[in-house]
Design a protein around this motif. Structure first.
Motif, PDB file in Angstrom:
ATOM      1  N   PHE A   1       0.818  -1.217   0.000  1.00  0.00           N
ATOM      2  CA  PHE A   1       0.000   0.000   0.000  1.00  0.00           C
ATOM      3  C   PHE A   1       0.853   1.269   0.000  1.00  0.00           C
ATOM      4  O   PHE A   1       0.367   2.331   0.380  1.00  0.00           O
ATOM      5  N   PHE A   2       2.108   1.170  -0.421  1.00  0.00           N
ATOM      6  CA  PHE A   2       2.935   2.366  -0.554  1.00  0.00           C
ATOM      7  C   PHE A   2       2.359   3.372  -1.562  1.00  0.00           C
ATOM      8  O   PHE A   2       2.479   4.584  -1.360  1.00  0.00           O
ATOM      9  N   PRO A   3       1.727   2.936  -2.664  1.00  0.00           N
ATOM     10  CA  PRO A   3       1.105   3.942  -3.557  1.00  0.00           C
ATOM     11  C   PRO A   3       0.048   4.778  -2.848  1.00  0.00           C
ATOM     12  O   PRO A   3      -0.012   5.994  -3.038  1.00  0.00           O
ATOM     13  N   LEU A   4      -0.782   4.136  -2.029  1.00  0.00           N
ATOM     14  CA  LEU A   4      -1.791   4.895  -1.301  1.00  0.00           C
ATOM     15  C   LEU A   4      -1.144   5.863  -0.310  1.00  0.00           C
ATOM     16  O   LEU A   4      -1.598   6.998  -0.154  1.00  0.00           O
ATOM     17  N   ARG A   5      -0.070   5.422   0.343  1.00  0.00           N
ATOM     18  CA  ARG A   5       0.602   6.313   1.292  1.00  0.00           C
ATOM     19  C   ARG A   5       1.174   7.531   0.586  1.00  0.00           C
ATOM     20  O   ARG A   5       1.120   8.657   1.121  1.00  0.00           O
ATOM     21  N   THR A   6       1.714   7.344  -0.616  1.00  0.00           N
ATOM     22  CA  THR A   6       2.248   8.506  -1.348  1.00  0.00           C
ATOM     23  C   THR A   6       1.132   9.487  -1.695  1.00  0.00           C
ATOM     24  O   THR A   6       1.351  10.706  -1.678  1.00  0.00           O
ATOM     25  N   HIS A   7      -0.064   8.985  -2.008  1.00  0.00           N
ATOM     26  CA  HIS A   7      -1.188   9.885  -2.272  1.00  0.00           C
ATOM     27  C   HIS A   7      -1.519  10.705  -1.027  1.00  0.00           C
ATOM     28  O   HIS A   7      -1.727  11.930  -1.114  1.00  0.00           O
ATOM     29  N   CYS A   8      -1.590  10.065   0.125  1.00  0.00           N
ATOM     30  CA  CYS A   8      -1.911  10.776   1.367  1.00  0.00           C
ATOM     31  C   CYS A   8      -0.829  11.783   1.729  1.00  0.00           C
ATOM     32  O   CYS A   8      -1.128  12.920   2.135  1.00  0.00           O
ATOM     33  N   LEU A   9       0.441  11.384   1.578  1.00  0.00           N
ATOM     34  CA  LEU A   9       1.535  12.288   1.936  1.00  0.00           C
ATOM     35  C   LEU A   9       1.589  13.496   1.004  1.00  0.00           C
ATOM     36  O   LEU A   9       1.883  14.619   1.442  1.00  0.00           O
ATOM     37  N   SER A  10       1.317  13.295  -0.277  1.00  0.00           N
ATOM     38  CA  SER A  10       1.314  14.441  -1.198  1.00  0.00           C
ATOM     39  C   SER A  10       0.199  15.420  -0.851  1.00  0.00           C
ATOM     40  O   SER A  10       0.378  16.648  -0.952  1.00  0.00           O
ATOM     41  N   GLN A  11      -0.964  14.905  -0.401  1.00  0.00           N
ATOM     42  CA  GLN A  11      -2.039  15.797   0.011  1.00  0.00           C
ATOM     43  C   GLN A  11      -1.671  16.554   1.281  1.00  0.00           C
ATOM     44  O   GLN A  11      -1.982  17.748   1.421  1.00  0.00           O
ATOM     45  N   LEU A  12      -1.013  15.879   2.211  1.00  0.00           N
ATOM     46  CA  LEU A  12      -0.579  16.562   3.431  1.00  0.00           C
ATOM     47  C   LEU A  12       0.433  17.657   3.122  1.00  0.00           C
ATOM     48  O   LEU A  12       0.380  18.748   3.718  1.00  0.00           O
ATOM     49  N   LEU A  13       1.355  17.390   2.218  1.00  0.00           N
ATOM     50  CA  LEU A  13       2.340  18.408   1.840  1.00  0.00           C
ATOM     51  C   LEU A  13       1.669  19.578   1.140  1.00  0.00           C
ATOM     52  O   LEU A  13       2.053  20.738   1.343  1.00  0.00           O
ATOM     53  N   ARG A  14       0.685  19.304   0.294  1.00  0.00           N
ATOM     54  CA  ARG A  14      -0.058  20.380  -0.368  1.00  0.00           C
ATOM     55  C   ARG A  14      -0.760  21.251   0.655  1.00  0.00           C
ATOM     56  O   ARG A  14      -0.737  22.487   0.578  1.00  0.00           O
ATOM     57  N   LEU A  15      -1.368  20.629   1.653  1.00  0.00           N
ATOM     58  CA  LEU A  15      -2.078  21.362   2.698  1.00  0.00           C
ATOM     59  C   LEU A  15      -1.113  22.173   3.559  1.00  0.00           C
ATOM     60  O   LEU A  15      -1.389  23.330   3.904  1.00  0.00           O
ATOM     61  N   SER A  16       0.026  21.592   3.884  1.00  0.00           N
ATOM     62  CA  SER A  16       0.993  22.283   4.738  1.00  0.00           C
ATOM     63  C   SER A  16       1.643  23.469   4.033  1.00  0.00           C
ATOM     64  O   SER A  16       1.759  24.558   4.592  1.00  0.00           O
ATOM     65  N   SER A  17       2.070  23.265   2.787  1.00  0.00           N
ATOM     66  CA  SER A  17       2.748  24.344   2.066  1.00  0.00           C
ATOM     67  C   SER A  17       1.797  25.490   1.744  1.00  0.00           C
ATOM     68  O   SER A  17       2.215  26.655   1.708  1.00  0.00           O
ATOM     69  N   ALA A  18       0.502  25.201   1.514  1.00  0.00           N
ATOM     70  CA  ALA A  18      -0.445  26.254   1.165  1.00  0.00           C
ATOM     71  C   ALA A  18      -0.875  27.058   2.384  1.00  0.00           C
ATOM     72  O   ALA A  18      -0.962  28.297   2.326  1.00  0.00           O
ATOM     73  N   THR A  19      -1.170  26.385   3.489  1.00  0.00           N
ATOM     74  CA  THR A  19      -1.693  27.066   4.670  1.00  0.00           C
ATOM     75  C   THR A  19      -0.605  27.560   5.609  1.00  0.00           C
ATOM     76  O   THR A  19      -0.880  28.405   6.464  1.00  0.00           O
ATOM     77  N   GLY A  20       0.629  27.044   5.482  1.00  0.00           N
ATOM     78  CA  GLY A  20       1.684  27.412   6.405  1.00  0.00           C
ATOM     79  C   GLY A  20       1.598  26.706   7.748  1.00  0.00           C
ATOM     80  O   GLY A  20       2.342  27.039   8.676  1.00  0.00           O
ATOM     81  N   ILE A  21       0.716  25.733   7.882  1.00  0.00           N
ATOM     82  CA  ILE A  21       0.556  24.958   9.123  1.00  0.00           C
ATOM     83  C   ILE A  21       1.508  23.765   9.079  1.00  0.00           C
ATOM     84  O   ILE A  21       1.531  23.028   8.096  1.00  0.00           O
ATOM     85  N   TYR A  22       2.262  23.576  10.143  1.00  0.00           N
ATOM     86  CA  TYR A  22       3.229  22.484  10.172  1.00  0.00           C
ATOM     87  C   TYR A  22       2.525  21.152  10.360  1.00  0.00           C
ATOM     88  O   TYR A  22       1.709  20.973  11.268  1.00  0.00           O
ATOM     89  N   ILE A  23       2.829  20.191   9.495  1.00  0.00           N
ATOM     90  CA  ILE A  23       2.297  18.828   9.568  1.00  0.00           C
ATOM     91  C   ILE A  23       3.487  17.872   9.550  1.00  0.00           C
ATOM     92  O   ILE A  23       4.315  17.938   8.634  1.00  0.00           O
ATOM     93  N   PRO A  24       3.628  16.984  10.522  1.00  0.00           N
ATOM     94  CA  PRO A  24       4.790  16.072  10.584  1.00  0.00           C
ATOM     95  C   PRO A  24       4.721  14.977   9.517  1.00  0.00           C
ATOM     96  O   PRO A  24       4.184  13.891   9.744  1.00  0.00           O
TER      97      PRO A  24
END
Length: 733
Positions: free
Chosen positions: A540-563
């Motif tokens: 399920f690494f492909p699914l994890r990459t989808h989730c991580l890319s969404q988290l990075l998109r959310l973090s970089s756009a809003t400026g909120i730190y996400i680990p």
């Protein structure tokens, strides 16, 4: 008893029998449902099986997820009835097309029983006192002019009721004999009225005008067989157009719209298609009928009901609106019926643009407006629709939402999200572009009203949290399938894009959206983290990459730190890289963009693990770049840098290409740390000054730092590769 009004006669004649039958059927059905519910309550127990307190639920892995799943709407949407947005059953997985189809159907057919009364109230607001009496006279004249000569005599229908429906007659005798007596008297009055009307018509024939002489002659020639309807010809269409344009003839206009109605319902499956007032034969006449009606109707409506500032000017139209509103409603419904039958892209676009011109008139009829929203959503979600049709449908929906009330806005927002979810199953690389376009369109529509957007976002994000919580509690394959499917993942992607757009990219343009929606960033982040960790295996690494890319998109756009970095490092430290030798294979490279779970033949193959490393490297670069302008970047990156160096020592020899890329990434990280340290040495505030720390390097973009520029070049390269794949897939299809 006094003489009955004509409206009462008309109701008794056309609707009384059906209304009584409907009420009796409803009463019987209600009693039957009540009995069934009583039986079920006796059979079922008072409590359900519950999990024991000692069972592990898995919710501890996601902080705050359980509290959010049990929370209620607050803030901007506190006064809203949340239950009406929760038709979808949380226990059903998001992978079922049938469940989503039922949900959207329930949405689009909601409240039809209340529409007619609402639209009638809207039309009767301007009538009071003597104006109401004048309006009744106009409506009576309209009824006589628009087809009362085609109806059967009320007396004949009443006399034949004993033979055709003796049960109903007996029912009326036993329940309401006085009403039967009233009906007999009304029938006698009907005969008297008809005699008076015949005398008036004979007088009018001698003194009337001949404005529709040609029209009547053509109708007489074409009305040999009334069962099949009057045959429409090109000459008849020209005659109607001439009468409407030159003399504003309501009779000709009505017949033109009836012909348009017949043309738009030619392919209808109902039996009413066989009893149309007009008959269309041949493609040429069909096209000419459609073109003539669409060309003539807007100008005629503009004359009878002018539009000012996007709304009909009731004062300027006066009594004319009461005369033509039935014609307007017929034209609007015919447009939608015709659009539903068309498959040609150019014709569909033309009809959507025509509907856009008629939006002020749609706003006068709630039911017609809802039908328009249904049809636009159907065109938007059609698998065979062109991208230009989807964009045009979105533009009309936005204009319709802006011009209508909250009910239509809620219907459009909910409908476009559910239509997107229903159409978001990824079958190949080519479908990704269509889903991306639909997602962008949905995000644009959610930018009209901050309060309504928050209400819908809260309800559906909470629904996703309930799905995830249930899956964590059950820990079964069926519960995992409810999460690990494209509809669920694309739903998360949709809300990620909504929050990233209005809380980040457009926060300065629309600050009210940012203030309203920002509270939803935290629960959405927790859901994404929980989905990524639900089944932490290499498949399920492909699914994890989808989730991580969404988290990075959310973090970089809003400026909120996400680990995000720890989860990327977990992928690198998988036993597939550190303790097992990969299997050589000649399989084709898997496309992570169109996968959630890798097929079984790719398990622990070198070709699969190489693709995993490529995506992990891109995620690492984006994660470091998103924090490159933070004042604490030199210290923040130290743990990750140490883990990367340790991984290179342990597995670098087995993956030399990736090890070399990591070395270049470490160099960019070191360069960025030096830049931040140089800027930090010049500040004049203490670490306790959070305002100054947050404003640190505000004049520098993340893409301008060494690691940011490196990550931007990688993103550009991946975008080019993805575009090439899309183009190749489109050419193959």
């Amino acid at each position: 008893m006094g003489k009955a009004k004509k409206s009462t006669k008309k109701f008794n004649k056309n609707h009384l029998k059906g209304e009584l039958a409907r009420r009796n059927k409803f009463r019987k059905t209600k009693q039957l449902i009540k009995k069934r519910e009583q039986k079920k309550s006796k059979r079922s127990g008072s409590s359900h099986d519950e999990h024991s307190d000692d069972d592990f639920t898995g919710i501890e892995e996601v902080d705050g997820l359980a509290e959010f799943a049990e929370s209620s709407l607050k803030g901007a949407g506190a006064s809203m009835d949340v239950s009406k947005f929760m038709e979808a059953d949380p226990n059903k997985g998001g992978s079922s097309d049938e469940s989503d189809s039922e949900d959207i159907d329930a949405l689009l057919s909601e409240g039809d029983s209340e529409i007619e009364s609402g639209s009638d109230n809207d039309n009767e607001e301007m009538l009071s006192g003597s104006d109401a009496d004048e309006a009744e006279e106009i409506e009576a004249a309209e009824d006589e002019e628009l087809g009362s000569d085609e109806e059967k005599s009320f007396k004949e229908q009443f006399e034949s009721m004993k033979e055709k429906d003796p049960e109903f007659f007996k029912f009326m005798q036993s329940n309401d004999p006085e009403f039967l007596k009233t009906m007999e008297e009304a029938a006698e009055d009907e005969d008297e009225d008809e005699d008076d009307e015949d005398e008036d018509e004979e007088q009018k024939k001698g003194n009337g005008k001949n404005e529709d002489k040609d029209d009547d002659q053509d109708l007489e020639m074409g009305s040999a067989d009334k069962r099949k309807g009057v045959l429409v010809t090109a000459g008849l269409l020209k005659s109607w157009e001439r009468q409407v344009a030159g003399k504003r003839s309501l009779r000709s206009f009505k017949r033109l719209l009836l012909a348009f109605y017949s043309a738009s319902h030619m392919n209808a499956e109902s039996d009413s298609s066989s009893s149309m007032p007009f008959r269309i034969e041949g493609v040429t006449v069909f096209n000419k009928t459609i073109a003539t009606a669409i060309r003539v109707a807007p100008a005629a409506f503009k004359h009878y009901a002018p539009v000012e500032d996007g709304k009909i000017n009731r004062k300027a139209s006066g009594k004319k609106w009461n005369v033509v509103q039935a014609l307007v409603k017929s034209y609007l419904s015919s447009l939608l019926a015709l659009m539903g039958q068309m498959s040609d892209v150019v014709m569909v676009q033309y009809l959507i643009k025509e509907c856009e011109r008629m939006i002020p008139y749609y706003g006068c009829f709630v039911r017609s407006t809802r039908d328009l929203v249904k049809e636009l959503l159907r065109q938007f979600g059609s698998a065979s629709a062109n991208d230009s049709v989807r964009i045009l449908a979105l533009l009309v929906l936005r204009q319709l939402v802006s011009a209508s009330g909250t009910e239509i806005a809620d219907m459009a927002l909910k409908g476009i999200y559910l239509t997107y979810v229903r159409s978001s199953n990824v079958r190949n690389i080519g479908s990704l572009a269509r889903i991306q376009l639909m997602r962008n369109c949905g995000v644009e529509l959610y930018g009209n009203d901050a309060s309504a957007s928050y209400q819908h976002a809260f309800v559906y994000i909470r629904q996703l949290a309930i799905h995830l919580r249930n899956s964590m509690q059950l820990r079964s394959k069926e519960s995992f399938r409810a999460i690990y499917n494209w509809q669920f993942i694309n739903s998360l992607h949709f809300w990620t894009e909504v929050l990233a757009t209005y809380c980040g990219d457009r926060a300065d343009e629309q600050p009210e959206f940012c203030a309203t929606l920002e509270s939803l960033v935290y629960p959405l982040t927790q859901i994404l983290l929980g989905v990524a960790r639900l089944v932490p295996t290499a498949k399920f690494f492909p699914l994890r990459t989808h989730c991580l890319s969404q988290l990075l998109r959310l973090s970089s756009a809003t400026g909120i730190y996400i680990p995000v970095l720890p989860m990327i490092i977990e992928m690198l430290e998988s036993p597939d890289f550190l303790s097992r030798r990969p299997i050589k294979s000649t399989l084709k490279r898997p496309q992570f963009e169109a996968l959630l779970k890798v097929p079984g033949q790719y398990d622990h193959t070198r070709v699969y693990l190489e693709v995993v490393l490529e995506h992990a490297f891109d995620l690492l670069a984006d994660a470091f770049a998103s924090q490159s302008v933070r004042i604490a970047f030199p210290e923040w990156c130290v743990p990750a840098v140490l883990q990367i160096k340790r991984w290179r020592k342990r597995a670098g020899q087995s993956w030399p290409k990736f090890s070399k890329q990591l070395q270049g990434l470490l160099e960019k990280i070191e360069q960025t740390s030096r830049v931040v340290q140089q800027r930090r040495s010049k500040v004049d505030f203490a670490p306790a000054n959070f305002t100054g720390a947050n404003q640190f390097m505000n004049d520098v973009s993340a893409d301008e730092t060494p690691i940011g520029a490196y990550a931007a070049s990688l993103r550009k390269l991946r975008a080019q590769q993805r575009a090439t794949l899309f183009e190749a897939e489109a050419n193959n299809n």
